[in-house]
Scaffold this active site. Structure first.
Site, PDB file in Angstrom:
ATOM      1  N   ALA A   1      31.866  43.715  48.785  1.00 31.88           N
ATOM      2  CA  ALA A   1      32.804  44.812  49.046  1.00 31.88           C
ATOM      3  C   ALA A   1      32.688  45.903  47.995  1.00 31.88           C
ATOM      4  CB  ALA A   1      34.231  44.274  49.112  1.00 31.88           C
ATOM      5  N   GLU A   2      32.534  45.504  46.732  1.00 32.47           N
ATOM      6  CA  GLU A   2      32.398  46.489  45.652  1.00 32.47           C
ATOM      7  C   GLU A   2      31.104  47.272  45.794  1.00 32.47           C
ATOM      8  OE1 GLU A   2      34.892  43.825  42.367  1.00 32.47           O
ATOM      9  OE2 GLU A   2      32.715  43.635  42.547  1.00 32.47           O
TER      10      GLU A   2
ATOM     11  N   ASP B   1      34.639  34.752  38.023  1.00 28.74           N
ATOM     12  CA  ASP B   1      34.712  34.449  36.589  1.00 28.74           C
ATOM     13  C   ASP B   1      33.759  33.312  36.234  1.00 28.74           C
ATOM     14  OD1 ASP B   1      36.758  36.325  36.448  1.00 28.74           O
ATOM     15  OD2 ASP B   1      38.354  34.830  36.517  1.00 28.74           O
TER      16      ASP B   1
ATOM     17  N   ASN C   1      30.534  42.244  43.821  1.00 30.53           N
ATOM     18  CA  ASN C   1      30.533  41.499  45.079  1.00 30.53           C
ATOM     19  C   ASN C   1      30.183  42.455  46.219  1.00 30.53           C
ATOM     20  OD1 ASN C   1      32.930  42.871  45.891  1.00 30.53           O
ATOM     21  ND2 ASN C   1      34.202  41.306  44.920  1.00 30.53           N
TER      22      ASN C   1
END
Length: 316
Positions: A199-200, A265, A197
């Site tokens: 932020a990652e 997921d 995502n």
């Protein structure tokens, strides 16, 4: 995307999910007063629900779409682990869980009042080394039964051998999808597709000021990790797929967001099913974007059905 997608092709997909297995518990109740002991609401619990969480939720999403799926992970030798076993059996998910007597099953307990999450309580312990070694051995024996491998990393200790798993799967020509976590993506080297995502991604490559700068950073990351593709999920900004030299941006589905838990997921599960059924990666990502848009309109870790995808496709 062709609006006549043949969802029956999902039946042929065979997917192995590996990762951190959890049990999500929900306590629902009314909130009518503030506690006299502290300035917190008092929830009178009226209903309880249990759902598969973490990697088990990925497997649940895959099973709901009608593909064949197996789940490899670790749970405790406890009541929660037995509950997870029962849920997998009900969904027809092949159960390859290792029971570790030294730990408790990971549980996320959410307290819901007036349709809002008031509190989450986590219970978690990392699996023991012995059980993880057994899990890695079992992974090698299962690979030939599946075409697609999904590695669902929640940084709970269940994927400490992820680099070895990717090497084994790559050697046997499997499609390897990874939902990553943490500040170091080097263990995921050699995967077919990584799905961080926003932020990652920022933690790994730093921030960017333009789409051109993002593209350069993404291409550099793909090259260093020997990835075939990278899918950046960007919440309200949609998704961006980097595949070779191609870049495809997909806008977010315009709908009310109720709960984002478990949306990642659903996204990786839908992509896995689409790729396992032989659809091109761009079509897989577009369908996953629709699935993610549907699931955030539901409470808690939820799934998307073929019928819901068919309806969303017809409205597109």
């Amino acid at each position: 995307m062709n609006t006549l997608t043949d969802f029956s092709r999902f039946d042929a997909a065979r997917i192995l999910v590996v990762g951190d297995v959890m049990l999500d518990r929900y306590w629902f109740g009314d909130v009518n007063r503030i506690s006299p002991e502290a300035p917190v609401p008092v929830v009178r619990v009226e209903r309880r629900e249990e759902r598969l969480g973490g990697a088990a939720n990925v497997a649940r999403n895959i099973a709901t779409l009608g593909a064949a799926v197996g789940l490899l992970g670790v749970v405790g030798q406890d009541e929660a682990g037995t509950v997870v076993d029962g849920m997998l059996a009900e969904l027809g998910i092949a159960n390859y869980l290792n029971r570790d007597a030294a730990i408790s099953t990971i549980i996320k307990l959410r307290v819901i009042g007036r349709q809002q999450q008031l509190l989450r309580v986590d219970f978690e312990e990392a699996p023991t080394d012995t059980v993880l070694r057994d899990k890695l051995t079992r992974f090698g024996t299962l690979l030939d039964e599946y075409e697609v491998v999904v590695l669902s990393d929640y940084a709970k200790g269940g994927l400490v051998n992820v680099a070895q798993m990717i090497a084994m799967a790559r050697q046997r020509g499997k499609l390897i999808l990874v939902d990553p976590k943490g500040d170091d993506f080097s263990p995921y080297k050699g995967a077919s597709l990584l799905t961080p995502n926003k932020a990652e991604m920022i933690r790994i490559v730093g921030s960017w000021k333009s789409e051109q700068e993002l593209a350069a950073k993404a291409q550099a990351l793909m090259q260093s990790l020997e990835l075939e593709a990278l899918l950046l999920t960007r919440s309200e900004e949609g998704m961006t797929l980097f595949s070779g030299t191609d870049i495809v941006s997909i806008p977010a589905q315009a709908r009310e967001v109720f709960d984002v838990s478990g949306a990642g997921d659903t996204v990786i599960a839908t992509i896995a099913v689409m790729l396992g059924a032989g659809f091109p990666i761009v079509d897989a990502v577009r369908m996953a974007n629709r699935a993610g848009g549907i699931v955030v309109g539901k409470l808690g870790t939820a799934t998307v059905s073929r019928d819901e995808l068919a309806i969303s496709e017809g409205l597109a």
